[in-house]
Design a protein around this motif. Structure first.
Motif, PDB file in Angstrom:
ATOM      1  N   CYS A 148      79.784   8.707  14.992  1.00 44.48           N
ATOM      2  CA  CYS A 148      80.205   7.575  15.828  1.00 44.48           C
ATOM      3  C   CYS A 148      81.608   7.075  15.481  1.00 44.48           C
ATOM      4  O   CYS A 148      82.124   6.205  16.165  1.00 44.48           O
ATOM      5  CB  CYS A 148      79.204   6.435  15.721  1.00 44.48           C
ATOM      6  SG  CYS A 148      79.323   5.475  14.198  1.00 44.48           S
ATOM      7  N   HIS A 149      82.190   7.612  14.423  1.00 46.13           N
ATOM      8  CA  HIS A 149      83.538   7.246  13.967  1.00 46.13           C
ATOM      9  C   HIS A 149      83.628   5.813  13.447  1.00 46.13           C
ATOM     10  O   HIS A 149      84.703   5.234  13.404  1.00 46.13           O
ATOM     11  CB  HIS A 149      84.579   7.497  15.059  1.00 46.13           C
ATOM     12  CG  HIS A 149      84.518   8.884  15.597  1.00 46.13           C
ATOM     13  ND1 HIS A 149      84.969   9.978  14.894  1.00 46.13           N
ATOM     14  CD2 HIS A 149      84.019   9.376  16.755  1.00 46.13           C
ATOM     15  CE1 HIS A 149      84.759  11.069  15.604  1.00 46.13           C
ATOM     16  NE2 HIS A 149      84.182  10.736  16.727  1.00 46.13           N
ATOM     17  N   CYS A 183      77.287   3.906   7.303  1.00 47.47           N
ATOM     18  CA  CYS A 183      78.103   3.580   8.465  1.00 47.47           C
ATOM     19  C   CYS A 183      77.809   2.148   8.909  1.00 47.47           C
ATOM     20  O   CYS A 183      76.641   1.767   9.061  1.00 47.47           O
ATOM     21  CB  CYS A 183      77.829   4.556   9.607  1.00 47.47           C
ATOM     22  SG  CYS A 183      78.768   4.170  11.095  1.00 47.47           S
ATOM     23  N   VAL A 217      85.451   8.266   7.983  1.00 42.63           N
ATOM     24  CA  VAL A 217      84.667   7.567   8.998  1.00 42.63           C
ATOM     25  C   VAL A 217      83.405   8.378   9.251  1.00 42.63           C
ATOM     26  O   VAL A 217      83.312   9.547   8.871  1.00 42.63           O
ATOM     27  CB  VAL A 217      85.449   7.376  10.318  1.00 42.63           C
ATOM     28  CG1 VAL A 217      86.651   6.482  10.123  1.00 42.63           C
ATOM     29  CG2 VAL A 217      85.846   8.703  10.920  1.00 42.63           C
ATOM     30  N   CYS A 218      82.445   7.776   9.898  1.00 38.81           N
ATOM     31  CA  CYS A 218      81.212   8.475  10.261  1.00 38.81           C
ATOM     32  C   CYS A 218      81.567   9.632  11.193  1.00 38.81           C
ATOM     33  O   CYS A 218      82.274   9.434  12.187  1.00 38.81           O
ATOM     34  CB  CYS A 218      80.263   7.503  10.952  1.00 38.81           C
ATOM     35  SG  CYS A 218      78.732   8.259  11.537  1.00 38.81           S
ATOM     36  N   PRO A 219      81.088  10.844  10.908  1.00 35.85           N
ATOM     37  CA  PRO A 219      81.421  11.987  11.759  1.00 35.85           C
ATOM     38  C   PRO A 219      80.788  11.929  13.153  1.00 35.85           C
ATOM     39  O   PRO A 219      81.245  12.618  14.057  1.00 35.85           O
ATOM     40  CB  PRO A 219      80.905  13.189  10.972  1.00 35.85           C
ATOM     41  CG  PRO A 219      79.876  12.645  10.056  1.00 35.85           C
ATOM     42  CD  PRO A 219      80.273  11.233   9.756  1.00 35.85           C
TER      43      PRO A 219
END
Length: 65
Positions: free
Chosen positions: A17-18, A32, A13-15
């Motif tokens: 915003c997840h 993302c 996942v994006c570090p």
């Protein structure tokens, strides 16, 4: 050949915003879905938040930090 192993791709996942990541195989990068940051893939994904400065999203990274 896929850009990433499918099992690994499901976990990443994006570090910042997840958000979920989409693979852009022709550009060798992950994008993302939520914040539109781009992370390059060079033998492995470069997922450090500063990595998005390598993409066209340098302006948005300064807004988050």
């Amino acid at each position: 050949m896929p850009l990433l192993d499918p099992h690994l791709a499901e976990l990443l996942v994006c570090p910042l915003c997840h958000g979920a990541l989409d693979s852009e195989e022709t550009k060798a990068q992950l994008r993302c879905r939520d914040c539109d940051r781009v992370y390059p893939v060079r033998d492995f994904p470069i997922m450090m938040p500063a990595a998005d400065a390598l993409s066209n999203n340098a302006a948005t990274s300064s807004e988050v930090n």
